[in-house]
Design a protein around this motif. Structure first.
Motif, PDB file in Angstrom:
ATOM      1  N   GLY A 184     -18.466  22.289  24.665  1.00 45.33           N
ATOM      2  CA  GLY A 184     -17.025  22.344  24.454  1.00 45.33           C
ATOM      3  C   GLY A 184     -16.289  21.312  25.295  1.00 45.33           C
ATOM      4  N   LEU A 185     -16.706  21.144  26.541  1.00 51.62           N
ATOM      5  CA  LEU A 185     -16.085  20.135  27.407  1.00 51.62           C
ATOM      6  C   LEU A 185     -16.323  18.722  26.870  1.00 51.62           C
ATOM      7  CD1 LEU A 185     -17.068  21.627  30.886  1.00 51.62           C
ATOM      8  CD2 LEU A 185     -14.769  21.547  29.916  1.00 51.62           C
ATOM      9  N   LEU A 186     -17.549  18.470  26.379  1.00 53.00           N
ATOM     10  CA  LEU A 186     -17.830  17.166  25.775  1.00 53.00           C
ATOM     11  C   LEU A 186     -16.989  16.946  24.526  1.00 53.00           C
ATOM     12  CD1 LEU A 186     -21.728  16.994  26.119  1.00 53.00           C
ATOM     13  CD2 LEU A 186     -20.068  15.507  27.257  1.00 53.00           C
ATOM     14  N   MET A 187     -16.873  17.989  23.724  1.00 48.75           N
ATOM     15  CA  MET A 187     -16.104  17.897  22.488  1.00 48.75           C
ATOM     16  C   MET A 187     -14.642  17.560  22.764  1.00 48.75           C
ATOM     17  SD  MET A 187     -16.010  20.784  19.476  1.00 48.75           S
ATOM     18  CE  MET A 187     -15.074  21.962  20.466  1.00 48.75           C
ATOM     19  N   GLU A 188     -14.113  18.093  23.864  1.00 48.24           N
ATOM     20  CA  GLU A 188     -12.718  17.842  24.228  1.00 48.24           C
ATOM     21  C   GLU A 188     -12.571  16.680  25.211  1.00 48.24           C
ATOM     22  OE1 GLU A 188     -10.159  19.451  22.710  1.00 48.24           O
ATOM     23  OE2 GLU A 188     -11.848  20.180  21.500  1.00 48.24           O
ATOM     24  N   ARG A 189     -13.693  15.958  25.470  1.00 45.81           N
ATOM     25  CA  ARG A 189     -13.698  14.778  26.347  1.00 45.81           C
ATOM     26  C   ARG A 189     -13.205  15.110  27.759  1.00 45.81           C
ATOM     27  NH1 ARG A 189     -11.349  10.121  22.173  1.00 45.81           N
ATOM     28  NH2 ARG A 189     -12.969  10.419  20.571  1.00 45.81           N
ATOM     29  N   LEU A 190     -13.677  16.247  28.268  1.00 38.61           N
ATOM     30  CA  LEU A 190     -13.301  16.688  29.611  1.00 38.61           C
ATOM     31  C   LEU A 190     -14.454  16.560  30.595  1.00 38.61           C
ATOM     32  CD1 LEU A 190     -11.286  19.902  28.664  1.00 38.61           C
ATOM     33  CD2 LEU A 190     -10.362  17.684  29.345  1.00 38.61           C
ATOM     34  N   TYR A 191     -15.570  15.996  30.160  1.00 31.44           N
ATOM     35  CA  TYR A 191     -16.754  15.880  31.028  1.00 31.44           C
ATOM     36  C   TYR A 191     -17.046  14.404  31.245  1.00 31.44           C
ATOM     37  CZ  TYR A 191     -20.977  17.719  33.193  1.00 31.44           C
ATOM     38  OH  TYR A 191     -21.936  18.085  34.107  1.00 31.44           O
ATOM     39  N   ASP A 192     -16.654  13.866  32.404  1.00 35.63           N
ATOM     40  CA  ASP A 192     -16.872  12.441  32.656  1.00 35.63           C
ATOM     41  C   ASP A 192     -18.035  12.247  33.623  1.00 35.63           C
ATOM     42  OD1 ASP A 192     -15.939  12.445  35.440  1.00 35.63           O
ATOM     43  OD2 ASP A 192     -13.945  12.761  34.605  1.00 35.63           O
ATOM     44  N   PRO A 193     -18.549  11.019  33.763  1.00 36.23           N
ATOM     45  CA  PRO A 193     -19.721  10.759  34.611  1.00 36.23           C
ATOM     46  C   PRO A 193     -19.549  11.174  36.066  1.00 36.23           C
ATOM     47  CG  PRO A 193     -19.322   8.910  33.144  1.00 36.23           C
ATOM     48  CD  PRO A 193     -18.151   9.823  32.990  1.00 36.23           C
ATOM     49  N   ASP A 194     -18.346  10.998  36.613  1.00 38.44           N
ATOM     50  CA  ASP A 194     -18.115  11.381  38.002  1.00 38.44           C
ATOM     51  C   ASP A 194     -18.317  12.884  38.196  1.00 38.44           C
ATOM     52  OD1 ASP A 194     -17.565   8.811  38.761  1.00 38.44           O
ATOM     53  OD2 ASP A 194     -15.395   9.014  38.512  1.00 38.44           O
ATOM     54  N   LEU A 195     -17.813  13.672  37.260  1.00 35.20           N
ATOM     55  CA  LEU A 195     -17.972  15.113  37.341  1.00 35.20           C
ATOM     56  C   LEU A 195     -19.430  15.504  37.140  1.00 35.20           C
ATOM     57  CD1 LEU A 195     -14.807  16.365  35.410  1.00 35.20           C
ATOM     58  CD2 LEU A 195     -15.183  16.290  37.879  1.00 35.20           C
ATOM     59  N   ALA A 196     -20.151  14.746  36.313  1.00 32.01           N
ATOM     60  CA  ALA A 196     -21.577  15.029  36.115  1.00 32.01           C
ATOM     61  C   ALA A 196     -22.356  14.830  37.409  1.00 32.01           C
ATOM     62  CB  ALA A 196     -22.132  14.136  35.004  1.00 32.01           C
ATOM     63  N   LEU A 197     -22.043  13.775  38.153  1.00 26.08           N
ATOM     64  CA  LEU A 197     -22.714  13.527  39.425  1.00 26.08           C
ATOM     65  C   LEU A 197     -22.377  14.619  40.442  1.00 26.08           C
ATOM     66  CD1 LEU A 197     -22.259   9.655  39.776  1.00 26.08           C
ATOM     67  CD2 LEU A 197     -24.387  10.912  39.319  1.00 26.08           C
ATOM     68  N   LEU A 198     -21.120  15.046  40.466  1.00 29.26           N
ATOM     69  CA  LEU A 198     -20.729  16.126  41.375  1.00 29.26           C
ATOM     70  C   LEU A 198     -21.418  17.427  40.993  1.00 29.26           C
ATOM     71  CD1 LEU A 198     -16.905  15.427  41.743  1.00 29.26           C
ATOM     72  CD2 LEU A 198     -18.632  15.250  43.531  1.00 29.26           C
ATOM     73  N   SER A 199     -21.562  17.658  39.694  1.00 26.33           N
ATOM     74  CA  SER A 199     -22.241  18.864  39.227  1.00 26.33           C
ATOM     75  C   SER A 199     -23.697  18.865  39.668  1.00 26.33           C
ATOM     76  CB  SER A 199     -22.146  18.934  37.698  1.00 26.33           C
ATOM     77  OG  SER A 199     -22.675  20.145  37.210  1.00 26.33           O
ATOM     78  N   LEU A 200     -24.346  17.694  39.587  1.00 31.76           N
ATOM     79  CA  LEU A 200     -25.729  17.576  40.039  1.00 31.76           C
ATOM     80  C   LEU A 200     -25.824  17.810  41.551  1.00 31.76           C
ATOM     81  CD1 LEU A 200     -28.637  16.899  39.179  1.00 31.76           C
ATOM     82  CD2 LEU A 200     -28.111  14.492  39.634  1.00 31.76           C
ATOM     83  N   ALA A 201     -24.892  17.232  42.297  1.00 30.78           N
ATOM     84  CA  ALA A 201     -24.893  17.396  43.753  1.00 30.78           C
ATOM     85  C   ALA A 201     -24.664  18.850  44.154  1.00 30.78           C
ATOM     86  CB  ALA A 201     -23.820  16.506  44.375  1.00 30.78           C
ATOM     87  N   ALA A 202     -23.918  19.599  43.339  1.00 32.06           N
ATOM     88  CA  ALA A 202     -23.615  20.998  43.657  1.00 32.06           C
ATOM     89  C   ALA A 202     -24.858  21.884  43.623  1.00 32.06           C
ATOM     90  CB  ALA A 202     -22.575  21.545  42.674  1.00 32.06           C
ATOM     91  N   LEU A 203     -25.944  21.365  43.025  1.00 35.91           N
ATOM     92  CA  LEU A 203     -27.200  22.123  43.009  1.00 35.91           C
ATOM     93  C   LEU A 203     -27.705  22.416  44.418  1.00 35.91           C
ATOM     94  CD1 LEU A 203     -29.538  20.702  40.214  1.00 35.91           C
ATOM     95  CD2 LEU A 203     -28.948  23.090  40.629  1.00 35.91           C
ATOM     96  N   VAL A 204     -27.474  21.480  45.348  1.00 42.12           N
ATOM     97  CA  VAL A 204     -28.033  21.618  46.702  1.00 42.12           C
ATOM     98  C   VAL A 204     -27.447  22.824  47.431  1.00 42.12           C
ATOM     99  CG1 VAL A 204     -28.341  20.510  48.934  1.00 42.12           C
ATOM    100  CG2 VAL A 204     -28.562  19.166  46.835  1.00 42.12           C
ATOM    101  N   PRO A 205     -26.110  22.921  47.593  1.00 41.46           N
ATOM    102  CA  PRO A 205     -25.584  24.106  48.270  1.00 41.46           C
ATOM    103  C   PRO A 205     -25.815  25.391  47.483  1.00 41.46           C
ATOM    104  CG  PRO A 205     -23.789  22.762  47.408  1.00 41.46           C
ATOM    105  CD  PRO A 205     -25.040  21.953  47.281  1.00 41.46           C
ATOM    106  N   ALA A 206     -25.805  25.308  46.145  1.00 43.68           N
ATOM    107  CA  ALA A 206     -26.041  26.507  45.341  1.00 43.68           C
ATOM    108  C   ALA A 206     -27.457  27.036  45.568  1.00 43.68           C
ATOM    109  CB  ALA A 206     -25.823  26.209  43.860  1.00 43.68           C
TER     110      ALA A 206
END
Length: 246
Positions: A184-206
């Motif tokens: 849904g975020l991709l469909m509405e163009r709300l998921y950009d590369p910067d947020l993807a990198l932050l999402s990947l980085a969030a794996l560590v503290p999670a």
């Protein structure tokens, strides 16, 4: 992204992982709630995708009952996908009421948890037509708020599943919801590369939070922790709701 947002994000996923490690759920809910204090719900949901997908897929696969659960729950899962994609187009997390909806969803989930409300167990005939409706409703709530616990969690708890099967079913539901939210975020163009990198980085503290939570689970009363968690979630949701309306 300034240092305040980065710090809040790292602390949020550490806490969210801790909660999930302790009681088996709550990572997306906690993450959306606290990130919603410093960024838009759309941005919070985008950062949530990778840690939520990885942790919930692990939960979904950690058990022998995945195949029978898929056979039983696929109509509900199809409803989740359809509701999320349609909801992303109609309401979406970029709308002006997204923060209000997020606060309302968090507060409602907290109140349901504190009241220990349980839906009556449906018959097989009722499950056949109610399951898809619950899935669609869950998808619409997911699209509007980024939170995918209502009404899916109370419904799955009402099905009379064994404890391990329920945990696996929750993992399945959350995994499907996360994938649908990402689409849904991709469909509405709300998921950009910067947020993807932050999402990947969030794996560590999670992941670190989950490890700590799993260790604490054996030492802390889960009912007491769950009550405190639900109370805090209700207060956070109420604050987001009031802030969004003022």
């Amino acid at each position: 992204m300034d240092m305040t947002v980065f710090t809040v994000g790292a602390a949020t996923f550490l806490l969210a992982g801790f909660v999930k490690g302790t009681i088996g759920l709550g990572l997306p809910t906690v993450a959306m709630g606290f990130l919603g204090l410093v960024v838009t719900p759309a941005a919070a949901a985008a950062v949530l995708v990778v840690p939520s997908l990885v942790t919930n897929a692990w939960q979904m696969l950690a058990g022998p009952a995945l195949r029978p659960l898929l056979v039983r729950l696929w109509p509900m899962m199809a409803g989740v996908v359809a509701g999320t994609l349609v909801g992303s187009r109609l309401v979406g997390l970029a709308g002006p009421w997204a923060s209000v909806g997020l606060g309302a969803a968090l507060a409602a989930y907290g109140i349901v948890g504190l009241a220990k409300l349980r839906l009556p167990r449906p018959s097989p005939a009722q499950e056949a037509w109610l399951g898809p409706l619950v899935g669609v409703a869950t998808g619409l709530v997911t699209a509007a708020t980024g939170v995918f616990v209502l009404p899916a969690v109370p419904w799955l708890q009402a099905l009379g599943l064994a404890k391990d099967d329920l945990v696996q079913a929750l993992g399945l539901s959350f995994t499907v919801s996360t994938v649908a939210l990402g689409l849904g975020l991709l469909m509405e163009r709300l998921y950009d590369p910067d947020l993807a990198l932050l999402s990947l980085a969030a794996l560590v503290p999670a992941a670190l939070g989950m490890i700590i939570g799993q260790q604490v689970r054996a030492r802390v009363s889960e009912p007491v922790f769950r009550t405190v968690f639900m109370a805090g979630l209700t207060a956070l949701g109420a604050w987001l709701l009031v802030r969004g309306l003022t």
